[in-house]
Write a protein that holds these residues in place. Sequence first.
Motif, short mmCIF file in Angstrom:
data_model
loop_
_atom_site.label_atom_id
_atom_site.label_comp_id
_atom_site.label_asym_id
_atom_site.label_seq_id
_atom_site.Cartn_x
_atom_site.Cartn_y
_atom_site.Cartn_z
N ALA A 104 0.85 -1.05 0.08
CA ALA A 104 -0.09 -0.04 0.06
C ALA A 104 1.06 1.22 0.07
CB ALA A 104 -0.76 -0.12 1.14
N ARG A 105 0.39 2.24 -0.82
CA ARG A 105 1.16 3.49 -0.57
C ARG A 105 -0.01 4.84 -0.47
NH1 ARG A 105 2.00 5.84 -6.18
NH2 ARG A 105 0.67 4.42 -7.66
N TYR A 106 0.75 5.57 -0.11
CA TYR A 106 -0.23 6.89 0.06
C TYR A 106 -0.10 7.68 -1.10
CZ TYR A 106 -2.44 10.70 2.87
OH TYR A 106 -3.31 11.68 3.13
N GLU B 149 -7.11 2.88 0.83
CA GLU B 149 -5.87 2.62 0.40
C GLU B 149 -4.79 3.35 1.34
OE1 GLU B 149 -5.91 2.53 -3.76
OE2 GLU B 149 -7.21 0.92 -3.79
N ASN B 150 -5.11 4.68 1.28
CA ASN B 150 -4.21 5.79 1.94
C ASN B 150 -4.16 5.54 3.39
OD1 ASN B 150 -3.52 7.08 -0.37
ND2 ASN B 150 -4.61 9.07 0.02
N ALA C 224 -1.86 2.54 4.29
CA ALA C 224 -0.38 3.01 4.05
C ALA C 224 -0.19 4.00 5.40
CB ALA C 224 -0.18 3.74 2.77
N ARG D 182 -0.03 1.71 8.55
CA ARG D 182 1.34 0.84 8.40
C ARG D 182 2.47 1.78 8.81
NH1 ARG D 182 2.74 -0.14 2.82
NH2 ARG D 182 3.35 2.04 2.85
N ASP D 183 2.85 2.84 8.25
CA ASP D 183 3.77 3.74 8.49
C ASP D 183 4.07 4.42 9.86
OD1 ASP D 183 4.45 3.23 5.73
OD2 ASP D 183 3.86 4.74 4.92
#
Length: 363
Positions: free
Chosen positions: A6-8, A26-27, A30, A33-34
């Motif tokens: 997943a990526r922001y 999805e954001n 991410a 997670r981060d």
Amino acid sequence: MAIDKARYVAIDPDATGPEAVARAFENQVAYCRDNGAPITAQICQSLRELLDTDRGGAVMRRVRRWAGPALSDALPLRVAGGLHALHLGGEEPALSAIYEGLGPTDATELIAYAIERHEAFLMPWLDGPPQTNEAGRSASFAAAFLWLVDQGLPGNFDLLEIGSSAGINLMMRRYRYDLGGVKVGPKTSRMQITPEWRGSPPPEGNFDIVGAAGCDVAPVDLTDEAQALRLKAYIWPEFTARFARMDAAIEAAKTFPPEIVRRRAADFLAERLERPQEEGTTRVLMHSVVWQYIPQPERDRIVELMEAAGDRAREDTPLAWVSLEANRDTHRHELTVSYWPDGDMRRRLATAHPHGKWIEWRG
């Protein structure tokens, strides 16, 4: 899409429609997670997977057809908050494997079943934005106050907070802080806040809170057990220290509750700025993780009110504006300060974890 993939991606926070809903989830995966929240990331990942199915009953149908801006509305956290409340209340034991961090392979199925089984309970959680009142954020405010004192402003602060939620930050006079070795606040306080400090420490000094009042469109009463549980549900389960701080704040509210009114931010601010200001005090507008929930026309009015009040500020009755809000370009929360009569140039003092875990000081 796996959680680690997943990526922001920056999007228009006011975007609507199915793609905006999917991107909001999805954001959020991410972002969680981060920020060291793998359990919450798993919850949001499973909810994202459910978007592409017909599971989840009326709750997920409403999510898929969300008419408003899913990102600005913090739609993923509305659902996640409701699910966490089910777990905290012991209403859905099957969710325990997720919330205990066991990483079950059937997490999406468990969540779908829980949503379908508890529709009546979960639907109201979609009606309003998350309440994420967090004492840890007040450490950033404390550091900013030390900086303002170092600039020559009076160290007696009269606080006006918008988006106060339960008023936890309004009670910061009762908290003890260790800010990179600079300590301030009562030594005997039950609320000991020590964020991981990065960079040089803030200026040595002291300050006092001589007044503290706030507003919220839906204020939370910490002394009410049901309302307190709702607030706890918005705490990410990974951050156990936040639950301890919440319990301490609840006890503090029982002793001397914060002053909060049910009112829109601009209306509250307009009325309070018109009140006489005692000489030798610094009046401060402060807020944290709330700006995104305020409609743009109201934000514009708040800016106008502060600029007009800044024009009236004097050396013995200065005005300051301290905020801890997300930068939508960098995806980091920034501590920024303005003060008058020096001028209204915004100064970025630090970046900080959204729940107070760490502060990276620039000064």
